[in-house]
Design a protein around this motif. Sequence first.
Motif, PDB file in Angstrom:
ATOM      1  N   ASN A  91       0.845  -1.190   0.000  1.00  0.00           N
ATOM      2  CA  ASN A  91       0.000   0.000   0.000  1.00  0.00           C
ATOM      3  C   ASN A  91       0.877   1.236   0.000  1.00  0.00           C
ATOM      4  O   ASN A  91       1.366   1.669   1.052  1.00  0.00           O
ATOM      5  N   VAL A 101      -3.995  -6.425   3.834  1.00  0.00           N
ATOM      6  CA  VAL A 101      -3.171  -5.296   3.426  1.00  0.00           C
ATOM      7  C   VAL A 101      -3.344  -4.192   4.459  1.00  0.00           C
ATOM      8  O   VAL A 101      -4.445  -3.956   4.970  1.00  0.00           O
ATOM      9  N   GLN A 117      -3.886  -0.642   6.033  1.00  0.00           N
ATOM     10  CA  GLN A 117      -4.565   0.583   5.616  1.00  0.00           C
ATOM     11  C   GLN A 117      -4.725   1.512   6.813  1.00  0.00           C
ATOM     12  O   GLN A 117      -4.768   1.074   7.956  1.00  0.00           O
TER      13      GLN A 117
END
Length: 216
Positions: free
Chosen positions: A23, A77, A79
């Motif tokens: 990310n 992922v 975030q």
Amino acid sequence: MVLGDFVFGGDRVVANFLSQFGNPNLRWETVRDKNFGISMGLFNSEITIEAEYYEKTSEDLLFSVETPNYTGIPGTVAQNVGSFQSKGFDLTLGYNKTWNDFKLNANLTFSTNESKAIELAPGNEVILGQRRPRLGNRFVKITELGETVGLFQGYQTAGIFQNQTQLNSHTSEDGTIIQPNAQVGDLIFVDQNGDGVLNDDDLTTIGNPFQIFMVV
């Protein structure tokens, strides 16, 4: 990237494939503070009063978010999606007096604090923390969306086993002994759902790490 070794059509095929998303938009968390206070002294500052209200909001906290199935890449992922808020009130009363070479300084402080989870990862309304191997490898802290951060969780107790009769009578509705390995002097744990088995379904909130009202 992960190296894969496969057999395809009788031939060995070596390939690389993506195992986890990165990310590039990750950023530091943002903290917003609000403080309002007054400070005053009375009778030549022999009596002092300090009062403060504070509110702190931490935004963009890092959480692991599960990737959609259509990506073909299982896992999570990182975030910036979390948000916690703490707020409270502090009041300090002071007394300062001097008699010749003797000085007396005393302070009395009243404090309140409330800390809540405002936003968590999408689809995840609970965060568990502090796993304890000595307690069956269970988590002892829980944070739920909209609730106080880091509440203690565990089995609710209902006293101590005093004798064998009490051990035998601690059963479910169908007569199943709830704590078959317990001995006299052990804690009595409450079977919250009445199924005769103590497991994670019987865990409940048993403590708050933040004192609602504190005097120092």
